[in-house]
Design an enzyme around this catalytic site. Structure first.
Site, PDB file in Angstrom:
ATOM      1  N   GLY A   1      27.369   4.435 -18.676  1.00 22.80           N
ATOM      2  CA  GLY A   1      28.498   3.367 -18.302  1.00 22.80           C
ATOM      3  C   GLY A   1      28.318   3.078 -16.763  1.00 22.80           C
TER       4      GLY A   1
ATOM      5  CD  GLU B   1      -4.918   2.985 -10.338  1.00 21.06           C
ATOM      6  OE1 GLU B   1      -6.174   2.978  -9.664  1.00 21.06           O
ATOM      7  OE2 GLU B   1      -4.215   1.888 -10.095  1.00 21.06           O
TER       8      GLU B   1
ATOM      9  CB  ILE C   1      -1.012   0.080   1.284  1.00 21.39           C
ATOM     10  CG1 ILE C   1      -1.793  -1.281   1.267  1.00 21.39           C
ATOM     11  CG2 ILE C   1      -1.862   1.357   1.147  1.00 21.39           C
ATOM     12  CD1 ILE C   1      -2.429  -1.587  -0.118  1.00 21.39           C
ATOM     13  CB  THR C   2       1.530   3.621  -2.670  1.00 23.20           C
ATOM     14  OG1 THR C   2       2.050   2.700  -3.785  1.00 23.20           O
ATOM     15  CG2 THR C   2       2.347   4.845  -2.817  1.00 23.20           C
TER      16      THR C   2
HETATM   17  C1  LIG Z   1       5.672  -0.398  -5.149  1.00 21.66           C
HETATM   18  C2  LIG Z   1       4.215  -0.897  -5.243  1.00 21.66           C
HETATM   19  C3  LIG Z   1       3.290   0.037  -5.011  1.00 21.66           C
HETATM   20  C4  LIG Z   1       2.118  -0.451  -4.922  1.00 21.66           C
HETATM   21  N1  LIG Z   1       0.975   0.345  -4.590  1.00 21.66           N
HETATM   22  C5  LIG Z   1      -0.362  -0.328  -4.373  1.00 21.66           C
HETATM   23  C6  LIG Z   1      -1.333   0.775  -3.736  1.00 21.66           C
HETATM   24  O1  LIG Z   1      -1.002   1.838  -3.486  1.00 21.66           O
HETATM   25  N2  LIG Z   1      -2.595  -0.039  -3.505  1.00 21.66           N
HETATM   26  C7  LIG Z   1      -2.967  -1.096  -3.836  1.00 21.66           C
HETATM   27  O2  LIG Z   1      -4.085  -1.840  -3.505  1.00 21.66           O
HETATM   28  N3  LIG Z   1      -1.877  -2.132  -4.403  1.00 21.66           N
HETATM   29  C8  LIG Z   1      -0.708  -1.395  -4.729  1.00 21.66           C
HETATM   30  N4  LIG Z   1       0.287  -2.327  -5.274  1.00 21.66           N
HETATM   31  C9  LIG Z   1       0.186  -3.802  -5.889  1.00 21.66           C
HETATM   32  C10 LIG Z   1       0.037  -3.984  -7.385  1.00 21.66           C
HETATM   33  O3  LIG Z   1      -0.941  -3.399  -7.914  1.00 21.66           O
HETATM   34  C11 LIG Z   1       0.298  -5.286  -7.369  1.00 21.66           C
HETATM   35  O4  LIG Z   1       1.493  -5.793  -6.874  1.00 21.66           O
HETATM   36  C12 LIG Z   1      -0.158  -5.674  -8.910  1.00 21.66           C
HETATM   37  O5  LIG Z   1      -1.428  -5.754  -8.956  1.00 21.66           O
HETATM   38  C13 LIG Z   1       0.211  -7.336  -9.177  1.00 21.66           C
HETATM   39  O6  LIG Z   1      -0.165  -8.371  -7.993  1.00 21.66           O
HETATM   40  P1  LIG Z   1       0.851  -9.299  -7.340  1.00 21.66           P
HETATM   41  O7  LIG Z   1       2.022  -8.267  -7.090  1.00 21.66           O
HETATM   42  O8  LIG Z   1       0.238  -9.813  -6.414  1.00 21.66           O
HETATM   43  O9  LIG Z   1       1.260 -10.059  -8.735  1.00 21.66           O
HETATM   44  P2  LIG Z   1       0.428 -11.382  -9.084  1.00 21.66           P
HETATM   45  O10 LIG Z   1      -0.975 -11.263  -9.223  1.00 21.66           O
HETATM   46  O11 LIG Z   1       0.651 -12.540  -8.311  1.00 21.66           O
HETATM   47  O12 LIG Z   1       1.067 -11.783 -10.656  1.00 21.66           O
HETATM   48  C14 LIG Z   1       2.331 -12.266 -10.779  1.00 21.66           C
HETATM   49  C15 LIG Z   1       2.883 -12.418 -12.082  1.00 21.66           C
HETATM   50  O13 LIG Z   1       1.720 -13.322 -12.825  1.00 21.66           O
HETATM   51  C16 LIG Z   1       1.263 -12.418 -13.796  1.00 21.66           C
HETATM   52  N5  LIG Z   1      -0.213 -12.872 -14.000  1.00 21.66           N
HETATM   53  C17 LIG Z   1      -1.267 -12.884 -12.859  1.00 21.66           C
HETATM   54  N6  LIG Z   1      -2.458 -13.347 -13.363  1.00 21.66           N
HETATM   55  C18 LIG Z   1      -2.213 -13.402 -14.857  1.00 21.66           C
HETATM   56  C19 LIG Z   1      -3.193 -13.772 -15.901  1.00 21.66           C
HETATM   57  N7  LIG Z   1      -4.509 -14.110 -15.389  1.00 21.66           N
HETATM   58  N8  LIG Z   1      -2.707 -14.079 -16.975  1.00 21.66           N
HETATM   59  C20 LIG Z   1      -1.255 -13.793 -17.124  1.00 21.66           C
HETATM   60  N9  LIG Z   1      -0.357 -13.101 -16.380  1.00 21.66           N
HETATM   61  C21 LIG Z   1      -0.943 -13.320 -14.970  1.00 21.66           C
HETATM   62  C22 LIG Z   1       1.232 -11.164 -13.548  1.00 21.66           C
HETATM   63  O14 LIG Z   1       1.003 -10.273 -14.699  1.00 21.66           O
HETATM   64  C23 LIG Z   1       2.750 -11.104 -12.857  1.00 21.66           C
HETATM   65  O15 LIG Z   1       3.598 -11.252 -13.958  1.00 21.66           O
HETATM   66  C24 LIG Z   1       1.843  -1.882  -5.445  1.00 21.66           C
HETATM   67  C25 LIG Z   1       2.685  -2.665  -5.746  1.00 21.66           C
HETATM   68  C26 LIG Z   1       4.092  -2.231  -5.802  1.00 21.66           C
HETATM   69  C27 LIG Z   1       5.138  -3.006  -6.080  1.00 21.66           C
END
Ligand SMILES: Cc1cc2nc3c(=O)[nH]c(=O)nc-3n(C[C@H](O)[C@H](O)[C@H](O)COP(=O)(O)OP(=O)(O)OC[C@H]3O[C@@H](n4cnc5c(N)ncnc54)[C@H](O)[C@@H]3O)c2cc1C
Length: 396
Positions: free
Chosen positions: A349, A244, A159-160
């Site tokens: 570099g 967004e 959560i940012t």
């Molecule tokens: C720095 C940072 C700030 C963030 N800020 C917020 C915030 O303020 N609020 C909030 O709610 N969230 C926030 N997020 C969360 C962000 O939105 C999620 O990380 C993102 O939606 C991906 O979810 P996950 O990390 O669980 O990856 P996963 O959903 O587990 O995905 C892992 C990989 O699998 C792929 N994948 C998953 N499902 C499929 C599919 N059906 N088909 C093909 N590929 C797939 C994904 O594309 C990814 O490459 C933040 C994340 C980061 C790193």
């Protein structure tokens, strides 16, 4: 159809004032802040003074009643100095407060939005959970009604602004058996609740933008902290996704532009084999690719913002052109941002590998834009879903 990038005088003034502030106030602090991974505590008050916090909010809430082009421009301009802090501003003002504005009652808006515009309050938005990322609808956080209260249990990750926020909007299951139709949206003020813990997450990029794991343990919220209606959470959530994705494209645009400008300057100054490295075709090719990529990204993002600003209903969502355009803008900008960041590091570099160079921060931050706000894979799924619509017409 006006196909140029001539911003209005008002837009140029906004860009100038934000850029001057970013260069004079933010830039000198960035190396240290990135090292210690801290957000400047007065960031939002500074932006409140500049009029950046409530760009799309009505004047009665303390906003400036402008559009998403101006929001994108502000985020791009902040990101020319800090992609991470531009994301932090976007997470508070667009993800949290703008979506709250769209779905809350007038009484709730009058109470919350003025504090967001002055910068008194920082906001955060909680969708993602440890076991529900891209598949956000599978969230497990529960809100059980007990009398005139909801009892919240569960957690939200990544959560940012989580570690520093004053105000949070989030989603929880109010009817778990109903799947996505049993999700509702809530808000609360951190200093008015008990049972919420926040744990800062360490990151290698987007440092200075604080990120948290937020846990709810028997947190009591008054029933009036529900927004958008019981079990209407998915409509609230999706109503903010297009604006967004469009406005957060500005974070990567700003870094793309800085990577190009910093690389151009460095390549003119750095002498090897008796000549500035810019005289070598291999370096020129990278600069040309960076420029072309930035220009294409800019068109994608600003045309989506301009289209959005023409719409009465800016919610987008399934079956709208806006949904596809917003997903495509951030998809393209995000992937191009990583490419441009990599090229910039190569131009620098070994110095590009050292943390004191701004170009390194831009590079590290850029990768997030293939992950946050729905990953590149999910954006492609959205675009493909819209292309497969029977009434799809190419050209937009
Ligand atoms: C720095 C940072 C700030 C963030 N800020 C917020 C915030 O303020 N609020 C909030 O709610 N969230 C926030 N997020 C969360 C962000 O939105 C999620 O990380 C993102 O939606 C991906 O979810 P996950 O990390 O669980 O990856 P996963 O959903 O587990 O995905 C892992 C990989 O699998 C792929 N994948 C998953 N499902 C499929 C599919 N059906 N088909 C093909 N590929 C797939 C994904 O594309 C990814 O490459 C933040 C994340 C980061 C790193």
């Amino acid at each position: 159809m006006a196909l140029d990038f001539n911003f209005t005088d008002e837009q140029k003034m906004l860009e100038d004032s934000v850029y001057k502030w970013a260069v004079s106030w933010l830039e000198p602090q960035m190396e240290h802040l990135y090292e210690v991974d801290e957000m400047p505590p007065t960031l939002f008050k500074e932006l409140g003074n500049l009029g950046v916090n409530g760009i799309v909010f009505d004047e009665k809430y303390g906003g400036t009643a402008l559009g998403y082009i101006e929001t994108l421009l502000a985020y791009e301009t902040i990101a020319r100095v800090s992609n991470a802090l531009s994301m932090t501003v976007g997470a508070s003002q667009t993800l949290c407060f703008d979506n709250f504005r769209r779905n809350a009652s007038e009484k709730q808006r009058m109470y919350v939005l003025p504090k967001s515009c002055t910068g008194e309050w920082v906001g955060c938005l909680g969708i993602t959970e440890p076991n529900a990322g891209s598949d956000a609808m599978s969230m497990a956080t529960k809100a059980e009604k007990k009398g005139d209260k909801y009892i919240i249990n569960g957690s939200k990750i990544f959560i940012t602004n989580g570690p520093v926020a004053d105000f949070m909007t989030f989603y929880a299951k109010t009817d778990p058996a109903a799947g996505p139709k049993g999700i509702s949206a809530f808000f609360f003020e951190f200093d008015k609740v008990k049972g919420v813990t926040r744990e800062k997450i360490k990151k290698w990029g987007m440092r200075t933008s604080p990120t948290a794991l937020i846990t709810f343990e028997d947190v009591e919220l008054p029933a009036e902290n529900l927004i958008g209606g019981l079990n209407k959470g998915v409509a609230v959530l999706t109503s903010g996704l297009c604006t967004e994705r469009i406005t957060l494209s500005g974070c990567t645009l700003g870094s793309q532009r800085s990577c190009l400008e910093l690389s151009l300057k460095y390549a003119k100054e750095r002498v090897q084999f008796g000549k500035p490295i810019i005289s070598y075709q291999a370096i020129q090719e990278k600069l040309a690719n960076m420029y072309t990529g930035y220009l294409a990204s800019k068109w994608m993002a600003y045309s989506a913002a301009a289209y959005c600003d023409t719409l009465e209903n800016k919610v987008g969502g399934k079956g709208t052109d806006l949904d596809r355009m917003a997903a495509a803008a951030l998809l393209f900008c995000g992937e191009m941002g990583t490419k441009i960041g990599l090229d910039a590091i190569q131009v620098f570099g070994g110095y590009g590998y050292c943390t004191e160079y701004p170009v390194t921060r831009h590079f590290l931050d850029q990768k997030l834009w293939e992950i946050g706000a729905g990953t590149s894979e999910i954006r492609r799924m959205i675009i493909a879903r819209e292309l497969m619509r029977d009434d799809f017409k190419s050209g937009k």
